[in-house]
Design a protein around this motif. Structure first.
Motif, PDB file in Angstrom:
ATOM      1  N   ALA A 114       0.923  -3.231  -2.015  1.00 38.04           N
ATOM      2  CA  ALA A 114       0.364  -4.289  -1.165  1.00 38.04           C
ATOM      3  C   ALA A 114       0.383  -3.889   0.304  1.00 38.04           C
ATOM      4  N   GLN A 152      -0.605  -1.452   2.956  1.00 35.31           N
ATOM      5  CA  GLN A 152      -1.529  -0.346   3.200  1.00 35.31           C
ATOM      6  C   GLN A 152      -1.271   0.319   4.547  1.00 35.31           C
ATOM      7  N   ASN A 157      -4.564  -8.416   2.851  1.00 32.26           N
ATOM      8  CA  ASN A 157      -4.391  -7.370   1.834  1.00 32.26           C
ATOM      9  C   ASN A 157      -5.357  -6.198   2.013  1.00 32.26           C
ATOM     10  N   ALA A 158      -5.858  -6.017   3.209  1.00 27.40           N
ATOM     11  CA  ALA A 158      -6.842  -4.948   3.365  1.00 27.40           C
ATOM     12  C   ALA A 158      -6.950  -4.495   4.815  1.00 27.40           C
ATOM     13  N   HIS A 159      -7.349  -3.247   4.975  1.00 32.29           N
ATOM     14  CA  HIS A 159      -7.845  -2.809   6.279  1.00 32.29           C
ATOM     15  C   HIS A 159      -9.312  -3.233   6.373  1.00 32.29           C
ATOM     16  N   THR A 164     -10.636  -2.802   2.346  1.00 30.85           N
ATOM     17  CA  THR A 164     -10.025  -1.925   1.354  1.00 30.85           C
ATOM     18  C   THR A 164      -9.272  -2.698   0.287  1.00 30.85           C
TER      19      THR A 164
END
Lengths: 270, 186
Positions: A164, A166, B67-69, B126
């Motif tokens: 989870a 990144q 939860n992401a770039h 992502t």
């Protein structure tokens, strides 16, 4: 496996390496630069919240698995998109009549205790106690309040290698309020313990005021540039709306009596 | 049987059409997303995208990617973008223009305000079900926190906490001038 280094020759029992006291609590970190932490892809911390202490709202880039060593408290977790299912009675603290429905402009003037207020609405609050485990999800805002009589002590595993996360293998806390001192793990090892600011601090006042649709003076308080209380603050008069605090549940006989009166008026029919 | 299964897999979706918008505010703009709910194969790629149209001087509520770039490419117009890290440091504060790209790391807080000509962009993310958490508006983190907690956290009055929670009734896309009441009926 490719992320971590596990060439360990000797293991050591370790104590916390970094301590960050705040107005109503203490945060301690183990040094995650020790090879066993790097191998496991984890960090570890211990939090102490004094009675009536509030750990300010924040979110983290890694999942946390918490064990409650001592004490009790209330956990608030904001799950994006979920409804504000807990609501106050609005006038419960002033002794006045409850205002039906939302959207009515209350009288803001007058003495404390006579002011008419809207019901407050927020997401579910969760009570926890000694022996409980808590799962804190990354990216979800959370806060903790110790409404007990003894210090609240928790230990937590921070899974920095979790998929989870990144970002890199380092935990980060993004505070929505206050100016908490941080620097656990790799940051602390590098001597970068410093006063961090909350995330609102980085935005322009005017832009925030426009976004919130509030006065600039409130934005200044939001940023709290002179706030030196740390990550855990004293909140003596915090009155949270939990089912266990409901007046109706504390007076079941009275409620029962009212229901019986209702039946007598023929309210049983639809 | 491949021609009945893999060969028929959905591989495209138009996210530029106004009628496909997932978020729409006639005073501020619209957003269309494509994720693994719409195109299932994105789940194996762990990718999604967002197409945004911000009208003149509209604001995309300050938020963070959970939860992401995000890699944001400017299609047309311009916007002022600010990005803040976990220390409260402003790591980006500039105007972005057509043809430019900015990477917003996961969890970093970001605010976007469109320029006079509006702002169109596509953001690649992502995660196949990328989520954001806004700090302002009807879906904001602050609104989900008890007023009492906000009052103690920011050392403000109850009235000010109420203003912070309910000052904006819009969700993600905020119009330039809001004349709405502090707590109008939805």
């Amino acid at each position: 496996g490719g992320k971590t280094q596990c060439n360990i020759q000797k293991l050591n029992a370790q104590e916390p390496s970094f301590r960050f006291p705040s107005e109503a609590g203490l945060t301690e970190f183990w040094d995650s630069n020790n090879p066993e932490f790097g191998c496991a892809g984890v960090e570890f911390e211990r939090n102490t919240v004094q009675p009536k202490g509030l750990r300010l709202p924040h979110y983290s880039n890694v999942p946390k698995f918490v064990y409650v060593v001592e004490g009790t408290g209330v956990q608030g977790t904001v799950i994006p998109g979920c409804a504000e299912t807990f609501e106050s009675q609005g006038e419960s603290f002033s002794g006045g009549q409850e205002q039906p429905g939302k959207g009515q402009e209350g009288s803001k003037g007058g003495q404390e205790g006579q002011r008419q207020r809207f019901p407050d609405r927020h997401q579910k609050l969760r009570r926890f106690q000694k022996g409980d485990v808590l799962i804190l999800l990354p990216g979800f805002t959370q806060w903790t309040y110790n409404d007990g009589d003894v210090p609240l002590v928790t230990v937590a595993l921070l899974d920095v290698a979790n998929e989870a996360n990144q970002l890199d293998l380092q935990s980060r806390k993004f505070f929505l309020a206050g100016n908490p001192q941080q620097g656990g793990g790799k940051e602390g090892h590098q001597g970068q313990q410093q006063q961090h600011r909350n995330i609102f601090s980085g935005f322009d006042d005017q832009l925030l005021a426009e976004a919130f649709n509030v006065d600039l003076k409130i934005i200044q308080k939001l940023k709290g540039p002179k706030d030196k209380r740390g990550s855990t603050v004293r909140a003596e008069k915090l009155q949270l709306f939990l089912p266990e605090y409901s007046e109706q549940e504390q007076q079941p006989q009275q409620q029962q009596g009212q229901q019986q009166q209702g039946v007598g008026r023929g309210w049983r029919s639809n | 049987g491949l021609e009945e299964t893999l060969c028929t897999v959905k591989l495209s979706e138009n996210i530029g059409l106004p009628q496909e918008a997932d978020v729409f505010n006639p005073r501020a703009g619209r957003i269309t997303t494509v994720n693994s709910q719409k195109i299932p194969i994105l789940s194996s790629l762990q990718l999604s995208a967002e197409r945004g149209f911000l009208y003149s001087n509209a604001i995309f509520a300050p938020h963070w990617n959970i939860n992401a770039h995000s890699a944001l490419y400017v299609i047309r117009g311009n916007a002022r973008i600010q990005v803040v890290d976990h220390k409260g440091n402003k790591v980006f504060d500039d105007e972005v223009k057509q043809g430019q790209l900015i990477i917003v790391p996961q969890y970093f807080a970001v605010i976007k305000k469109a320029g006079n000509e509006g702002f169109e962009y596509v953001a690649f993310k992502t995660n196949d079900n990328a989520m954001i958490n806004p700090l302002v508006g009807r879906l904001s983190a602050l609104r989900a926190i008890p007023e009492e907690v906000l009052r103690s956290s920011f050392q403000i009055s109850s009235e000010e906490a109420e203003e912070l929670k309910y000052g904006r009734q819009e969700a993600l896309l905020l119009s330039e001038q809001s004349q709405q009441g502090k707590r109008e009926v939805a």
